[in-house]
Design an enzyme around this catalytic site. Sequence first.
Site, PDB file in Angstrom:
ATOM      1  N   MET A   1       0.746  -1.291  -0.015  1.00 36.36           N
ATOM      2  CA  MET A   1       0.131  -0.070   0.191  1.00 36.36           C
ATOM      3  C   MET A   1       0.806   1.227  -0.007  1.00 36.36           C
ATOM      4  O   MET A   1       0.480   2.278  -0.027  1.00 36.36           O
ATOM      5  CB  MET A   1      -1.048  -0.052   1.100  1.00 36.36           C
TER       6      MET A   1
ATOM      7  N   ASP B   1       1.346  -8.349  11.083  1.00 37.68           N
ATOM      8  CA  ASP B   1       2.379  -8.668   9.862  1.00 37.68           C
ATOM      9  C   ASP B   1       3.712  -8.790  10.341  1.00 37.68           C
ATOM     10  O   ASP B   1       4.455  -8.021   9.732  1.00 37.68           O
ATOM     11  CB  ASP B   1       2.219  -7.597   8.986  1.00 37.68           C
TER      12      ASP B   1
END
Length: 484
Positions: free
Chosen positions: A1, A116
């Site tokens: 992103m 993550d």
Amino acid sequence: MGQVWTGYDQRLDRRVAVKLLRPDKVAGQEADELRRRFVRECRVTAQVDHPGLVTVHDAGSAGEELYLVMQYVDGADLADHLAEHDPYPWSWAVAVAAQLCAALSAVHAVPIVHRDLKPRNVMVRPDGTVTVLDLGVASVMDTDTTRLTHTGSPIGSPAYMAPEQAMGGAVGPYTDLYALGVLLHELLTGQAPFTGTTALGVLHRHLYDPPAPVRTLRPEVPEALEALVLRLLAKDPQHRPASAQETYEELLPLIPARGTPTGAPLDPTRPFLLPHAPWPYRAQVPAPRPQSAPAPERADVAGAVDEVKRLLGEGRVTQAVDILGAILPVAAAQHGEHSPVVRTLRKQYAATLMDDGQYRRALPELRRLADERATESGQADPQSLRFRYDVAQCLEQLGEPVAALAEYRALLPYYENRYVAGDPELALDVRRRIGHLLLALGDRVSAQDTLVRLLHDVERLRGPGHPLAADIRRTLQWLGQVRA
């Protein structure tokens, strides 16, 4: 992103890391969701304050772009660190995991789930401390938290994703502990426990396949460590350790006791072997190369030089240093290592390093310049002597008085000999520095003798009211009191 760039804080003249939303991701129907996610990242990351996490300096928007300004972390990411050490020492793996547990405890206390955790999101710094990067997919554990994607697909990296995360279920601290187990397994064996040719295949293995015990691949790993990795990789969150704190306590008996580090670069056991020790010295810190750095064949050396002049005029020395360090190899490839262009750039680089207080990096550059000039024009060449004078200054600033004193003493005859490269002002300054270095080395008799003779010459040449004469008198007065 997003993209992460090396940036510069213009006000404080320091490197920073700047994260931007990719321009191609801002437009389109998901733009609003991406903006909300990015704002969430900024706010969530800023909530946590821990030495094992990156500091957030600023966040905001510029036109259509959103940005997050963070601490610039020097070191190597854990994936590269693992690749450079095969096999990875199991004590290092324990030290990395213990440090990660400390950071995760702070994250989970907010409460936040990282979601993550993987080697690319972990940095090992020069002193061996571990820093967790990118809380960008973290989710505040509120009951009303919604999914962060329109499609409902899970956020994270498949190779490190817990079963409940892969199925789109509720996540919690136990989700990060599973990722820690995957990471530990990879450090100990050199490979992730579950691999596959597709993301879906990897997620399927997380859901249904048991992990291979690490001792089947690496027998020297302690049984207690193998057991902990298997618990962290339990499919059922209830069968994993209760918290990062509990995991840390299980790792603690396996952490090396206080002692002497191996001396290997970026040794993650160092913080445990020498708690709160000074940072290790590294001879050369490479200049960061922003993602916008031009390829050598297209680089505009002249434009970079103009940019350096502008930055120096604005007092932004750190950024100028980095541009010079990055453009030097490009200029050498274009013009030749010994060309006038490269020589001029290297002189500017060394001088700018000194202006920035980076004496350890300036020292080898100055020595090389001095040697090359002396080879071409002789030992008495004024420019070579000036480089050697700067070398002595660097040594003095770096706390190496014996080496600095030897360099100044070797220079002094040249500056005092008006038929060679005489410079009365520099000769007086070198004599003053010699006197002060003798004091630093405890030779007060020689220091006093040097400064008395220097005071006589300064008063004769410049008058008794000269500032240098007043400075020498103060030193001699103090020295006389000490000796008395």
